[in-house]
Design a protein around this motif. Sequence first.
Motif: not given
Length: 397
Positions: A173-185
């Motif tokens: 969408a052009g709203m961000c150039n970088k994203f940190l993604v993941g999950g924790s449990e």
Amino acid sequence: MHKPISITAIASISPLGKSLDEAWKSYQNKQHGITEKAFQNTTALVAQIPLEAKQDIETLRHSDSKYKSLDDTVLYAMYASRNAIKHAGWTGSDNFGINIGSSRGATQLFETYHEDFLKNNKAQTLSSPTTTLGNISSWVAHDLQTQGPEISHSITCSTALHAMLNGIAWINAGMCNKFLVGGSEAPLTSFTIAQMRALKVYAKVKLEDGCHTERSRSATTYPCRALDLDKKQNTMVLGEGASMACLEVGETKNALALIKGFGYATEILEHNISISADAKCFQKSMQMALGNTNPDDVDAVVMHAPGTIKGDMSEFNAIKKIFFNKIPALTTNKWKVGHSFGASGMLSIEMAILMLQQQEFISVPFLENKNIPEKIKTIMVNAVGFGGNAVSILLSK
């Protein structure tokens, strides 16, 4: 996919260890990380992070007075996130987005606070802010000193891959150039174990002899029989951990892998688990992820495969429907690391990236594959949660 997206770093803390090198070393042997743990009123098979990793988490907990009241779920996320952005070369001033999810959030802390409330009929001051699911990404953002968007969510066991979908959407969408993604449990509590046992999906502490075919190894060798398609009883085992990936727009020079396609689907709720015998949700998500890619070009599939009879078989049936001409090499890591709910999908992404980087297929010790590739170029990764929330990610070298 509108824009090419690179995975420029991935980091985790899990029963495999606390680095990619440790994870790869662990994948080189046929040993599992499942042990018997004593709880208040029972014992259960679980997969815990190693002692050295636990010590690192305790060091993190005491590094800041504000961190002492946080649940392990948040601390695991902070630990993995620090390592991920370090490897990617990001700093807080980049103001990257953060989307970290968890199926259950602050499991142990919530249970502790609730038990205290039942005894004293009074809630402790921090019981709400430290147990709300939204505090995972918020604390990670605080720890990394970034001011970009932060999102926390729970979509049960497909949580981490839904975080990846969100990162892809924001970048496209052009709203961000970088994203940190993941999950924790961090779900290893007596109440969580009891819930899984109530569903009759959990592995027994001592499996009955003779519950597998002769060609399978003995039941006691591998307590979690994820992808043993001949098993006669459910063998899911809970694990703990966190895994984070750094996404960047474009085909970067430091890319570990490229996101070639993505897919998602949801089945209509018909029963508690809501996944059909041939996993229609997976059929739709895998077909969407393939796009214009020839199914025959997919070298391997890292399956969700929770270790239950119906869960493993329904996904396998869906794969046969989509890859009817040639079944790719199939694998999973849950026989080794257990099922870490919301973090499991990103641990599967990590496994796929390691295979792409090392050019070596990681097999399941009790599953025969006929199409193990000599060169690994394209891998499909699957995850699904209660309610049939399926996600498929297609990665390429």
